[in-house]
Design a protein around this motif. Structure first.
Motif, PDB file in Angstrom:
ATOM      1  N   PHE A 273       0.823  -1.232  -0.005  1.00  0.00           N
ATOM      2  CA  PHE A 273      -0.073  -0.162  -0.084  1.00  0.00           C
ATOM      3  C   PHE A 273       0.903   1.367  -0.030  1.00  0.00           C
ATOM      4  O   PHE A 273       0.589   2.107  -0.826  1.00  0.00           O
ATOM      5  CB  PHE A 273      -0.809  -0.052   1.101  1.00  0.00           C
ATOM      6  CG  PHE A 273      -1.554   1.445   1.359  1.00  0.00           C
ATOM      7  CD1 PHE A 273      -2.653   1.726   0.469  1.00  0.00           C
ATOM      8  CD2 PHE A 273      -1.189   2.122   2.606  1.00  0.00           C
ATOM      9  CE1 PHE A 273      -3.568   2.862   1.022  1.00  0.00           C
ATOM     10  CE2 PHE A 273      -1.919   3.536   2.583  1.00  0.00           C
ATOM     11  CZ  PHE A 273      -2.846   3.847   1.880  1.00  0.00           C
ATOM     12  N   VAL A 274       1.653   1.380   0.918  1.00  0.00           N
ATOM     13  CA  VAL A 274       2.817   2.486   0.923  1.00  0.00           C
ATOM     14  C   VAL A 274       3.476   2.890  -0.554  1.00  0.00           C
ATOM     15  O   VAL A 274       3.442   4.010  -0.963  1.00  0.00           O
ATOM     16  CB  VAL A 274       3.842   2.226   1.960  1.00  0.00           C
ATOM     17  CG1 VAL A 274       4.971   3.354   1.863  1.00  0.00           C
ATOM     18  CG2 VAL A 274       3.152   2.326   3.302  1.00  0.00           C
ATOM     19  N   LYS A 275       3.937   1.790  -1.075  1.00  0.00           N
ATOM     20  CA  LYS A 275       4.509   1.915  -2.363  1.00  0.00           C
ATOM     21  C   LYS A 275       3.724   2.523  -3.509  1.00  0.00           C
ATOM     22  O   LYS A 275       3.866   3.287  -4.161  1.00  0.00           O
ATOM     23  CB  LYS A 275       4.995   0.482  -2.958  1.00  0.00           C
ATOM     24  CG  LYS A 275       6.209   0.020  -2.250  1.00  0.00           C
ATOM     25  CD  LYS A 275       6.713  -1.312  -2.669  1.00  0.00           C
ATOM     26  CE  LYS A 275       7.859  -1.879  -1.743  1.00  0.00           C
ATOM     27  NZ  LYS A 275       8.332  -3.347  -2.294  1.00  0.00           N
ATOM     28  N   MET A 276       2.143   1.835  -3.426  1.00  0.00           N
ATOM     29  CA  MET A 276       1.127   2.074  -4.375  1.00  0.00           C
ATOM     30  C   MET A 276       0.725   3.525  -3.851  1.00  0.00           C
ATOM     31  O   MET A 276       0.825   4.562  -4.826  1.00  0.00           O
ATOM     32  CB  MET A 276       0.103   1.442  -4.140  1.00  0.00           C
ATOM     33  CG  MET A 276      -0.962   1.733  -5.360  1.00  0.00           C
ATOM     34  SD  MET A 276      -2.436   0.371  -5.584  1.00  0.00           S
ATOM     35  CE  MET A 276      -3.128   1.198  -6.772  1.00  0.00           C
ATOM     36  N   ASN A 277       0.842   4.074  -2.612  1.00  0.00           N
ATOM     37  CA  ASN A 277       0.256   5.258  -2.199  1.00  0.00           C
ATOM     38  C   ASN A 277       1.161   6.525  -2.665  1.00  0.00           C
ATOM     39  O   ASN A 277       1.222   7.576  -2.989  1.00  0.00           O
ATOM     40  CB  ASN A 277      -0.118   5.579  -0.961  1.00  0.00           C
ATOM     41  CG  ASN A 277      -0.499   6.740  -0.365  1.00  0.00           C
ATOM     42  OD1 ASN A 277      -1.344   7.514  -0.919  1.00  0.00           O
ATOM     43  ND2 ASN A 277       0.053   7.490   0.680  1.00  0.00           N
ATOM     44  N   HIS A 704      -7.554   0.416  -3.803  1.00  0.00           N
ATOM     45  CA  HIS A 704      -8.256   1.469  -4.293  1.00  0.00           C
ATOM     46  C   HIS A 704      -8.948   2.224  -3.152  1.00  0.00           C
ATOM     47  O   HIS A 704      -9.296   3.392  -2.981  1.00  0.00           O
ATOM     48  CB  HIS A 704      -9.296   1.085  -5.492  1.00  0.00           C
ATOM     49  CG  HIS A 704      -8.633   0.671  -6.743  1.00  0.00           C
ATOM     50  ND1 HIS A 704      -9.207   0.676  -7.859  1.00  0.00           N
ATOM     51  CD2 HIS A 704      -7.296   0.481  -7.161  1.00  0.00           C
ATOM     52  CE1 HIS A 704      -8.339   0.163  -8.683  1.00  0.00           C
ATOM     53  NE2 HIS A 704      -7.335   0.020  -8.357  1.00  0.00           N
ATOM     54  N   GLN A 705      -9.838   1.255  -2.510  1.00  0.00           N
ATOM     55  CA  GLN A 705     -10.777   1.849  -1.337  1.00  0.00           C
ATOM     56  C   GLN A 705      -9.765   2.518  -0.178  1.00  0.00           C
ATOM     57  O   GLN A 705      -9.971   3.547   0.200  1.00  0.00           O
ATOM     58  CB  GLN A 705     -11.463   0.808  -0.617  1.00  0.00           C
ATOM     59  CG  GLN A 705     -12.042   0.963   0.524  1.00  0.00           C
ATOM     60  CD  GLN A 705     -11.979  -0.163   1.572  1.00  0.00           C
ATOM     61  OE1 GLN A 705     -12.574  -1.040   1.380  1.00  0.00           O
ATOM     62  NE2 GLN A 705     -11.650   0.461   2.740  1.00  0.00           N
ATOM     63  N   ALA A 706      -8.579   1.815   0.179  1.00  0.00           N
ATOM     64  CA  ALA A 706      -7.478   2.446   1.035  1.00  0.00           C
ATOM     65  C   ALA A 706      -6.884   3.950   0.580  1.00  0.00           C
ATOM     66  O   ALA A 706      -6.621   4.560   1.501  1.00  0.00           O
ATOM     67  CB  ALA A 706      -6.434   1.368   1.402  1.00  0.00           C
ATOM     68  N   LEU A 707      -7.039   3.933  -0.598  1.00  0.00           N
ATOM     69  CA  LEU A 707      -6.403   5.088  -1.184  1.00  0.00           C
ATOM     70  C   LEU A 707      -7.597   6.271  -1.341  1.00  0.00           C
ATOM     71  O   LEU A 707      -7.158   7.378  -1.545  1.00  0.00           O
ATOM     72  CB  LEU A 707      -5.811   5.004  -2.738  1.00  0.00           C
ATOM     73  CG  LEU A 707      -4.517   4.151  -2.485  1.00  0.00           C
ATOM     74  CD1 LEU A 707      -4.164   3.862  -3.990  1.00  0.00           C
ATOM     75  CD2 LEU A 707      -3.146   4.969  -2.150  1.00  0.00           C
TER      76      LEU A 707
END
Length: 813
Positions: A273-277, A704-707
């Motif tokens: 998640f951190v990498k994607m964010n 997608h939701q977490a972002l």
């Protein structure tokens, strides 16, 4: 004659006692460590479960102790080779055995010593996971429609909060049991527990999962099945789903035939998640937790067959019921589903996918699809079912004629990513109870028996995320619009189209996408920031200060970025909810993905909805989508941030209007709670606003939701929402009994009642627990009084009857 009548009276007394027992009977369902299901008897009025959430490690056996073996300590590491499970360190411990390399070593060797069987996941992935009752996925919970369900969730994690969402359940009159952290109720703190109590008012296939962060992708999910009452299924459903064969055996064993499928992450989801964010690249060829260099290749976004985007995260492996294989590795146990010949079996497929959709099939068999998301439709025979994140599909499997005399068949779930060969997850369908299978030889005795698809006889694929497969593929898509509901709603329950002109917030255009210069995760240019206290459990705070509810009202999407805010979408806010009415305000929502060609499975909590229409983008001759649908346009701000989608010509397209009859949605339109929005396309859904509360609306792709691709739907003014139970906002555990729950539900306080009873002071409930306990005590006294009276009447009647029999007998003598 006298003895016969005495036996009859005794039978009546026993029947009354049995009925009285069933009236108050509650079943504490056993859910020991690593048992794959927990089944509540259909005769129980209350089903009680305990789910313990804790960290565990793959390839590790734990010593079990405590009630139902639900706690663990002292892990021992193992690896796999052709002999079986081998300890990584040679030592003598509770779960480490004397040199097992001299013989095959199986799971039963662990259970005999009170140890857990190591979870091998995909055969290679060695990392920490989040387990429910010692396993991933968690146990499938099986209850019967109409039962009261009491589930105590114990958070044994060290530093993470959790919440459990019961996906697909409406939670009518219990919106604070929906399980969305900071929306339905405060998250469950580490070391605390939370009692979810609700009525199983529906039937069908559902599931449960974490709704905090990205915990679902770490294993925090499981199946949930609400059985139909037997008479309804046998007398009403079965004749319509198997009209050609009403006498054959139909096996419906959700504890044995519920299938969950997930794409598995090689790294902890928080790292991903951190990498994607942070817009960092993923490097699949670099070792985990090492710095990539220029010798490593960054992953490009995974595209579907039609060219639409689906995942920026590279596919690593997948699991069916917690087991799978990484890449070409064949040394890993797979899930086995057993059947017998000459039967029909009902299977339940759960899309617990984190990122990617799967195309599901069973070699040598046709799937008769009969239901989705808890709603039956007219059966359709297909070779493939596409399962998106959050969806569920029920299908019937006919085992009368196994293909070419085979006894074992591959169960396949293949991604739709445009690669060759397809990325796939495997399990086994066995006609021999798995007795002739051995994972240590890679299941080498199972031949390939995929369906034969030709241009003359193409294979049928249900629920494609695009309009059609490219020409020459020998596959044909069956859209959800081509399905017809098995039990259409009565006319007054069909939503109106268009909605009432007196309801300004009853139609919403919502565009889901990655917009702007940073490709932020938006709905109409707004990225959700969760509130710091749960809306559903704070009556006074969010009714006395409306500005707190929707902070997006104070944010303007500018030329460089969207808004990061508490995004609240009101529906029927100005209307008055009448719980006794047969009809409620009609709501229309248009979900689109216009500015970025990405697919999004959208889930609305608290409801199912009818699928009115699906529109697609423009495709080229190769089946690749090239531009957005011309039915919609979107007013953009700055760098292509879509803020105001609308009909291109001010009116809906003709195809949509063809599915409207006499001002209402056609009754044949099927109902779902999760629907895939095609890249560059849109979906129109319709529902009636019959469930006041705060409900989460979001893309079900985990990251997608977490972002921020989510919003909170506020159904009716909060003053009309059900007041939450007292003490639910307190730090620490929230525990209450079924008796307290029922008494609280009988009170029926709304937020308006709760505020009025305290003179406008902040409160979180309609009545206190002390009042509830007092009410429960009074209820118990009344129940006992009724029992005594009934028994007295029966005894008197029996006494009179005996006197009459005795008198007649004496006269005869």
């Amino acid at each position: 004659e006298r003895r016969k009548r005495e036996r009859e009276m005794s039978a009546v007394l026993l029947l009354l006692a049995s009925l009285l027992f069933q009236l108050v009977a509650a079943e504490v369902v056993s859910c020991p460590d690593q048992q794959s299901y927990c089944n509540c008897s259909s005769t129980a009025s209350v089903c009680e479960f305990i789910l313990r959430i804790e960290y565990r490690h793959t390839f590790t056996s734990y010593k079990l102790f405590g009630s139902n073996n639900q706690q663990s300590f002292d892990g021992e590491g193992y690896f796999l080779n052709r002999s079986g499970y081998i300890p990584t360190v040679q030592q003598d411990g509770d779960c480490n055995f004397d040199d097992p390399r001299t013989r095959p070593f199986t799971g039963s060797d662990f259970t005999r010593r009170g140890c857990s069987v190591p979870m091998t996941v995909d055969g290679v992935n060695y990392r920490a996971i989040i387990a429910i009752n010692g396993q991933i996925p968690g146990p499938t919970l099986v209850v019967t429609s109409g039962q009261t369900v009491h589930i105590r969730v114990v958070n044994s994690l060290v530093s993470q909060s959790v919440s459990i969402h019961w996906h697909g359940l409406f939670q009518k009159d219990t919106p604070w049991m929906d399980g969305v952290g900071f929306v339905s109720h405060p998250p469950i703190d580490p070391g605390s527990s939370f009692d979810y109590i609700f009525t199983a008012g529906q039937s069908g296939t559902y599931w449960y999962h974490s709704h905090v962060g990205s915990e679902r992708a770490d294993g925090l999910f499981g199946g949930l099945v609400l059985r139909d009452p037997d008479t309804f299924f046998e007398q009403v459903v079965r004749p319509q789903i198997l009209p050609e064969d009403s006498s054959s055996i139909l096996v419906d064993s959700p504890e044995l035939h519920t299938i969950t499928v997930i794409d598995w992450m090689r790294e902890h989801p928080n790292d991903m998640f951190v990498k994607m964010n942070d817009s960092l690249f993923f490097f699949p060829d670099a070792p985990v937790s090492t710095v990539p260099d220029r010798s490593n290749t960054p992953h490009e976004e995974s595209d579907l067959i039609d060219g639409t985007g689906t995942s920026a995260v590279p596919y690593w492996s997948g699991l069916i019921n917690g087991r799978g294989r990484f890449d070409s590795n064949t040394l890993a146990p797979l899930s086995v589903f057993s059947v017998e010949s000459n039967r029909y079996y009902r299977f339940r497929l759960v899309g617990s996918n984190a990122m990617l959709a799967f195309n599901f099939s069973i070699d040598g068999h046709t799937l008769r699809a009969i239901a989705s998301d808890g709603s039956y439709y007219q059966p359709r025979d297909v070779e493939y079912i596409v399962i998106h994140s959050g969806e569920r599909y029920d299908f019937i499997l006919n085992t009368t004629n196994p293909n070419r005399g085979q006894t074992n068949f591959w169960i396949r779930a293949e991604t739709l990513v445009d690669t060759s060969p397809r990325q796939s997850v495997l399990a086994v369908l066995s006609y021999t109870n798995g007795n002739d299978l051995d994972w240590r030889n890679g299941y080498s005795n199972i031949p390939d028996a995929r369906p034969t698809c030709t241009s003359a006889s193409p294979c049928r694929v249900l629920n494609c995320p695009f309009q059609q497969y490219p020409a020459g593929s020998a596959l044909t898509c069956i859209s959800l619009m081509n399905l017809s509901s098995l039990f259409p709603p009565p006319t007054n329950k069909l939503p109106k189209f268009p909605p009432s002109s007196s309801c300004p917030d009853c139609i919403h255009f919502l565009n889901f996408g990655f917009d702007g210069p940073r490709d932020d995760s938006f709905i109409n240019g707004k990225s959700l920031q969760l509130p710091n206290t749960a809306y559903a459990t704070n009556c006074a705070q969010y009714t006395s200060s409306k500005s707190i509810i929707n902070t997006c009202d104070r944010c303007t999407v500018n030329t460089t970025s969207g808004c990061r805010c508490i995004h609240v979408i009101p529906i029927a806010n100005a209307a008055t909810f009448d719980p006794n009415s047969d009809e409620h305000e009609s709501i229309i929502m248009i979900f689109s993905s216009l500015n970025s060609p990405d697919t999004h499975p959208i889930h609305l909590h608290g409801h199912n909805f009818q699928i009115l229409y699906t529109g697609y983008g423009t495709y080229d001759s190769n089946g690749k989508v090239t531009s957005p649908s011309t039915d919609l346009v979107c007013d953009t701000v700055g760098n292509n941030i879509c803020v105001t989608p609308r009909w291109a010509n001010g009116t809906p397209p003709a195809g949509l209007m063809a599915r409207v009859s006499n001002g209402r949605v056609i009754g044949s339109a099927i109902s779902k709670d999760t629907v895939m929005v095609p890249g560059y396309g849109y979906v129109v859904i319709a529902l009636q606003a019959d469930n006041p509360g705060y409900w989460f609306l979001h893309c079900h792709i985990e990251f997608h939701q977490a972002l921020g691709m989510a919003a909170i739907v506020q159904e009716y003014d909060p003053l009309q929402h059900k007041a939450p139970p007292p003490n639910i906002n307190n730090h620490g555990s929230f525990q209450w009994s079924v008796e307290e729950f029922k008494q609280f539900q009988d009170d029926g306080s709304t937020c308006a009642d709760s505020i009025a009873s305290t003179g406008g002071a902040p409160t979180t409930g309609g009545i206190s627990l002390s009042q509830t306990k007092f009410g429960v005590m009074i209820g118990v006294i009344v129940l006992l009084f009724i029992v005594v009276v009934v028994m007295a009447i029966v005894s008197c009647a029996y006494f009179v009857y005996r006197r009459k029999v005795t008198t007649r007998h004496e006269r005869f003598r």
